[in-house]
Design an enzyme around this catalytic site. Structure first.
Site, PDB file in Angstrom:
ATOM      1  N   ASP A 150      -3.342 -10.380   8.100  1.00 63.89           N
ATOM      2  CA  ASP A 150      -2.007 -10.522   7.514  1.00 63.89           C
ATOM      3  C   ASP A 150      -1.447 -11.902   7.821  1.00 63.89           C
ATOM      4  O   ASP A 150      -1.472 -12.353   8.974  1.00 63.89           O
ATOM      5  CB  ASP A 150      -1.090  -9.434   8.052  1.00 63.89           C
ATOM      6  CG  ASP A 150      -1.642  -8.034   7.782  1.00 63.89           C
ATOM      7  OD1 ASP A 150      -1.180  -7.401   6.821  1.00 63.89           O
ATOM      8  OD2 ASP A 150      -2.544  -7.601   8.524  1.00 63.89           O
ATOM      9  N   GLU A 195      -1.161   1.159  -6.354  1.00 58.26           N
ATOM     10  CA  GLU A 195      -0.237   0.907  -5.240  1.00 58.26           C
ATOM     11  C   GLU A 195       1.032   0.249  -5.762  1.00 58.26           C
ATOM     12  O   GLU A 195       1.053  -0.306  -6.858  1.00 58.26           O
ATOM     13  CB  GLU A 195      -0.868  -0.031  -4.203  1.00 58.26           C
ATOM     14  CG  GLU A 195      -2.109   0.497  -3.526  1.00 58.26           C
ATOM     15  CD  GLU A 195      -2.671  -0.511  -2.528  1.00 58.26           C
ATOM     16  OE1 GLU A 195      -2.009  -1.555  -2.275  1.00 58.26           O
ATOM     17  OE2 GLU A 195      -3.771  -0.264  -2.000  1.00 58.26           O
ATOM     18  N   HIS A 215      -2.403  -1.708  10.594  1.00 56.49           N
ATOM     19  CA  HIS A 215      -1.968  -3.096  10.576  1.00 56.49           C
ATOM     20  C   HIS A 215      -0.652  -3.234  11.333  1.00 56.49           C
ATOM     21  O   HIS A 215       0.147  -2.280  11.394  1.00 56.49           O
ATOM     22  CB  HIS A 215      -1.719  -3.585   9.142  1.00 56.49           C
ATOM     23  CG  HIS A 215      -2.954  -3.826   8.344  1.00 56.49           C
ATOM     24  ND1 HIS A 215      -3.410  -5.079   8.017  1.00 56.49           N
ATOM     25  CD2 HIS A 215      -3.836  -2.954   7.793  1.00 56.49           C
ATOM     26  CE1 HIS A 215      -4.507  -4.985   7.304  1.00 56.49           C
ATOM     27  NE2 HIS A 215      -4.793  -3.696   7.149  1.00 56.49           N
ATOM     28  N   TYR A 267      -6.604   4.307  -8.930  1.00 60.97           N
ATOM     29  CA  TYR A 267      -5.961   3.983  -7.660  1.00 60.97           C
ATOM     30  C   TYR A 267      -4.870   2.949  -7.888  1.00 60.97           C
ATOM     31  O   TYR A 267      -5.130   1.832  -8.346  1.00 60.97           O
ATOM     32  CB  TYR A 267      -6.975   3.455  -6.651  1.00 60.97           C
ATOM     33  CG  TYR A 267      -6.353   3.123  -5.320  1.00 60.97           C
ATOM     34  CD1 TYR A 267      -6.018   4.124  -4.420  1.00 60.97           C
ATOM     35  CD2 TYR A 267      -6.077   1.800  -4.970  1.00 60.97           C
ATOM     36  CE1 TYR A 267      -5.432   3.818  -3.202  1.00 60.97           C
ATOM     37  CE2 TYR A 267      -5.503   1.489  -3.755  1.00 60.97           C
ATOM     38  CZ  TYR A 267      -5.168   2.502  -2.875  1.00 60.97           C
ATOM     39  OH  TYR A 267      -4.581   2.208  -1.672  1.00 60.97           O
ATOM     40  N   GLU A 294       0.824  -1.206   0.000  1.00 60.32           N
ATOM     41  CA  GLU A 294       0.000   0.000   0.000  1.00 60.32           C
ATOM     42  C   GLU A 294       0.864   1.265   0.000  1.00 60.32           C
ATOM     43  O   GLU A 294       0.603   2.233   0.709  1.00 60.32           O
ATOM     44  CB  GLU A 294      -0.982   0.015   1.173  1.00 60.32           C
ATOM     45  CG  GLU A 294      -2.234   0.826   0.869  1.00 60.32           C
ATOM     46  CD  GLU A 294      -3.358   0.610   1.866  1.00 60.32           C
ATOM     47  OE1 GLU A 294      -3.902   1.621   2.359  1.00 60.32           O
ATOM     48  OE2 GLU A 294      -3.717  -0.562   2.125  1.00 60.32           O
ATOM     49  N   ASP A 352      -0.884  -8.701   3.414  1.00 59.87           N
ATOM     50  CA  ASP A 352      -2.247  -8.430   3.874  1.00 59.87           C
ATOM     51  C   ASP A 352      -3.212  -9.153   2.957  1.00 59.87           C
ATOM     52  O   ASP A 352      -3.631  -8.617   1.933  1.00 59.87           O
ATOM     53  CB  ASP A 352      -2.496  -6.916   3.872  1.00 59.87           C
ATOM     54  CG  ASP A 352      -3.920  -6.566   4.276  1.00 59.87           C
ATOM     55  OD1 ASP A 352      -4.649  -7.468   4.734  1.00 59.87           O
ATOM     56  OD2 ASP A 352      -4.303  -5.389   4.123  1.00 59.87           O
ATOM     57  N   HIS A 377      -1.401  -7.912  -1.484  1.00 59.03           N
ATOM     58  CA  HIS A 377      -2.355  -7.069  -0.775  1.00 59.03           C
ATOM     59  C   HIS A 377      -3.704  -7.288  -1.450  1.00 59.03           C
ATOM     60  O   HIS A 377      -3.986  -6.738  -2.515  1.00 59.03           O
ATOM     61  CB  HIS A 377      -1.957  -5.598  -0.832  1.00 59.03           C
ATOM     62  CG  HIS A 377      -2.938  -4.709  -0.135  1.00 59.03           C
ATOM     63  ND1 HIS A 377      -3.090  -3.372  -0.450  1.00 59.03           N
ATOM     64  CD2 HIS A 377      -3.841  -4.965   0.849  1.00 59.03           C
ATOM     65  CE1 HIS A 377      -4.034  -2.857   0.316  1.00 59.03           C
ATOM     66  NE2 HIS A 377      -4.501  -3.797   1.107  1.00 59.03           N
TER      67      HIS A 377
END
Length: 311
Positions: free
Chosen positions: A234, A100, A274, A98, A60, A189, A155
């Site tokens: 996670d 990452e 996290h 979006y 992220e 994650d 993720h």
């Protein structure tokens, strides 16, 4: 005889020593952009978290301007020494606007980066499963027991966690085809719990069901910072007999940096919601055949025995 063995142990101790286990971690740093990384408190905590591991995969990371990695490397240079870590960043991954990145921080003295690829999410039966395709790496390790290890971070999107975790099985098959590797560590994650993956569904997920995969963190764990939640989002999963045999018992865990760093919940949440997950591999554990002491050491033992009057 007993005194001779004691002398041998005393003489060998400074020569052999115990190798430090290799620690590997993954951390969802929660929308980590340049502004967040520029905060002194956040950057210091992230540096301390990364410095615990020989290989750390951040997830992220939102780094459109390329600020995060230089800021964190600067923090690491000042705390553990210049050049201690090198980095590898994935391209921006995601659907739509979006995006990452996965970012690896690794100690080149402990792990050598050999190859990498972004998984091509085009399986004929399951196309475009991953919102953020795994950024797969192959590391060479200083070990005859485990000379190479593949890392597969993920993720997962919360609403698609079950499908994405299942599709990691396809990534495993791709790794075997490309590199001929069976020792693979899946980590990150996965959103693998609470409302995102029902307990009744685990039996349908190949990464959980099939024999090669060993889950190192259980469903009763917690990788969330907030005291009001308890979810094992996670995870760390290992495949391969060699790598499984080298896992240090009890080393797979979520690292509670709130308690370790003496933070309030509010301070910890400024870093992430996290906790990182990590595992250690004892690279020197496997038996490598009978050991024959060199003649010089035999002479040293003989001289020591003579000086102490041992038979």
């Amino acid at each position: 005889m007993g005194r001779t063995l004691l002398l041998a142990a005393l003489l060998l101790a400074p020569l052999l020593g115990g190798a430090t286990p290799l620690r590997i971690g993954a951390f969802n740093a929660q929308r980590l952009g340049g502004g967040k990384a520029a905060r002194d408190d956040v950057r210091e905590a992230l540096g301390r978290i990364i410095a615990r591991c020989d290989i750390m995969v951040l997830q992220e990371v939102l780094d459109a301007k390329g600020q995060v990695v230089p800021l964190l490397l600067k923090a690491l240079d000042s705390t553990v020494g210049p050049g201690t870590y090198q980095t590898l960043s994935s391209p921006p991954l995601g659907r739509g606007s979006y995006q990452e990145r996965y970012v690896y921080f690794y100690r080149p003295g402990r792990a050598q980066l050999r190859d990498w690829f972004v998984y091509e999410d085009a399986h004929p039966e399951r196309p475009d499963v991953f919102a953020r395709e795994p950024f797969v790496t192959l590391f060479g390790l200083p070990s005859t027991a485990l000379p190479e290890l593949v890392l597969v971070p993920l993720h997962a999107v919360p609403g698609a966690a079950e499908a994405e975790i299942d599709a990691l099985h396809d990534v495993y098959e791709r790794v075997r085809e490309r590199w001929g590797q069976q020792d693979v560590l899946f980590l990150g994650d996965f959103n693998a719990g609470c409302s995102y993956v029902a307990a009744s569904r685990w039996g349908q997920i190949r990464l959980r069901r099939d024999p090669p995969f060993h889950w190192l963190l259980g469903d009763d764990g917690d990788s969330t910072v907030r005291a009001s939640t308890r979810c094992p989002y996670d995870r760390v999963v290992v495949a391969g007999e060699r790598s499984q045999s080298l896992v240090v018992p009890g080393s797979a865990r979520a690292f509670n940096f709130t308690a370790r760093f003496g933070l309030t919940e509010e301070q910890a949440l400024a870093v992430s919601d996290h906790y990182p997950v990590e595992v250690e591999l004892a690279l020197d554990r496997a038996w490598r055949g009978p050991w024959h002491p060199p003649p010089a050491l035999l002479l040293l033992l003989g001289l020591g025995g003579a000086l102490l009057g041992l038979p």
